[in-house]
Design an enzyme around this catalytic site. Structure first.
Site, PDB file in Angstrom:
ATOM      1  N   GLN A 166       0.754  -1.293   0.006  1.00  0.00           N
ATOM      2  CA  GLN A 166       0.061   0.017   0.087  1.00  0.00           C
ATOM      3  C   GLN A 166       0.900   1.268  -0.076  1.00  0.00           C
ATOM      4  OE1 GLN A 166      -2.828  -2.303   2.912  1.00  0.00           O
ATOM      5  NE2 GLN A 166      -3.614  -0.099   2.626  1.00  0.00           N
ATOM      6  N   LYS A 215       1.760  -9.351 -19.905  1.00  0.00           N
ATOM      7  CA  LYS A 215       0.467  -9.787 -19.423  1.00  0.00           C
ATOM      8  C   LYS A 215      -0.512  -8.698 -20.386  1.00  0.00           C
ATOM      9  CE  LYS A 215       1.126 -10.465 -14.549  1.00  0.00           C
ATOM     10  NZ  LYS A 215       0.929  -9.902 -13.287  1.00  0.00           N
ATOM     11  N   ARG A 222      -4.802  -8.261 -20.976  1.00  0.00           N
ATOM     12  CA  ARG A 222      -6.340  -8.300 -20.522  1.00  0.00           C
ATOM     13  C   ARG A 222      -7.520  -8.205 -21.611  1.00  0.00           C
ATOM     14  NH1 ARG A 222      -8.572  -8.373 -15.419  1.00  0.00           N
ATOM     15  NH2 ARG A 222      -6.736  -7.407 -14.451  1.00  0.00           N
ATOM     16  N   ASP A 235      10.258 -13.465  -7.664  1.00  0.00           N
ATOM     17  CA  ASP A 235       9.611 -12.534  -7.267  1.00  0.00           C
ATOM     18  C   ASP A 235       9.718 -12.154  -5.868  1.00  0.00           C
ATOM     19  OD1 ASP A 235       7.750 -10.436  -7.993  1.00  0.00           O
ATOM     20  OD2 ASP A 235       6.144 -11.426  -8.193  1.00  0.00           O
ATOM     21  N   THR A 258      -1.731 -14.990  -2.951  1.00  0.00           N
ATOM     22  CA  THR A 258      -2.800 -15.987  -3.490  1.00  0.00           C
ATOM     23  C   THR A 258      -2.064 -17.162  -4.583  1.00  0.00           C
ATOM     24  OG1 THR A 258      -3.615 -14.545  -5.252  1.00  0.00           O
ATOM     25  CG2 THR A 258      -4.594 -14.517  -3.008  1.00  0.00           C
TER      26      THR A 258
END
Length: 297
Positions: free
Chosen positions: A98, A191, A193, A218, A223
């Protein structure tokens, strides 16, 4: 001036503190800790830290807010007790993702936490913060320890027919560091989308992975969704073995099982978080000691 390592109040912190103290040949101090009936935390130092370099090791693990409060209380205790230097080691630095305002009205959470820590500590060290630039919010000396070369040395990869991949362009510097040590190729996933279905597709930019052992590197697995998709693509393209190397293995929900059942051969992680049964952990205590040595007697 003597060095005293003070272990935090969770098992992860205790393990790393013990390893760090051994590596530094320093005194190890375990604080007295309890929780009051109303839920408030209490800590007390049973050791004399006056005029010492006091090194608090507190990995900010779940429950993160409690871990943060305990790090603050320990910082206040060593300062109040007359420590000459107050050093905080946060192997896992919670809230580091954050690091900017994504939606109007949000805080920059890592800024708030690091500003508080800077009131109690004059040196902070962490293992691979999400974005190193965030350490500017700790307005004193801050050290970001990148563990990938160290981990690879401890693991002992066979560098023949091996390549390193990062999940996206944002993590490419980690792949560069590791590939330089292993003297092998590196690449990253692109990536995309689908604007109609929302489905994310990934592909390697240039690297031919057929018959190769691939290390996907990484900073964190949460998840495991990105790593899972990357693994499936690599398997479809003929990769031989797939190894995952991360600084922080959260592996929430059933991520561990999903990754191993879909083609991941090994997951290697620094021991910054509570351990999962199938992950291979690398102790970062000696690495932290090496990076602190310039600031200690």
């Amino acid at each position: 001036m003597k060095n005293i390592v003070i272990s935090g109040t969770n098992m992860v912190s205790e393990e790393i503190a013990k390893s760090l103290a051994n590596s530094l040949s320093a005194e190890l101090c375990k604080p007295i800790y309890k929780v009051f009936p109303d839920g408030e935390s209490y800590v007390r130092l049973p050791c004399n830290v006056k005029d010492s370099k006091a090194i608090v090791v507190q990995s900010l693990i779940n429950p993160q807010d409690k871990s943060i409060i305990e790090a603050i209380l320990l910082g206040d205790a060593i300062k109040e007790s007359g420590a000459k230097d107050q050093i905080l080691i946060t192997p896992y630095l919670a809230y580091s993702r954050q690091d900017k305002v994504f939606l109007e009205g949000e805080p920059i959470s890592i800024r708030g936490i690091l500003k508080i820590f800077s009131d109690y500590y004059n040196i902070l060290a962490t293992i691979e913060i999400h974005k190193e630039d965030s350490l500017k919010f700790f307005n004193k000396k801050a050290i970001n320890i990148r563990p990938y070369t160290y981990m690879a040395e401890k693991i002992g990869f066979d560098s023949k027919n091996i390549a390193v991949l990062s999940p996206d362009i944002g993590a490419i510097d980690r792949a560069k560091i590791l590939s330089s040590y292993l003297n092998c190729e590196y690449d990253y996933f692109i990536k995309a989308r689908d604007r109609i279905t929302g489905e994310i597709t990934m592909q390697t930019k240039e690297l031919d992975v057929k018959g190769k052992d691939i290390i996907v590197v990484d900073d964190i697995i949460s998840t495991g969704g990105t790593i899972l998709k990357a693994t499936q693509i690599l398997k479809n393209q003929g990769a031989r073995n797939i190894y995952v190397m991360v600084s922080h293995a959260l592996l929430l929900e059933n991520a561990e099982e999903k990754l191993f059942s879909n083609g991941v051969n090994k997951i290697y992680a620094a021991n910054t978080l509570p351990k999962k049964s199938k992950v291979d952990y690398i102790d970062v205590g000696p690495l932290i000691a090496k990076n602190l040595s310039a600031y200690l007697d």
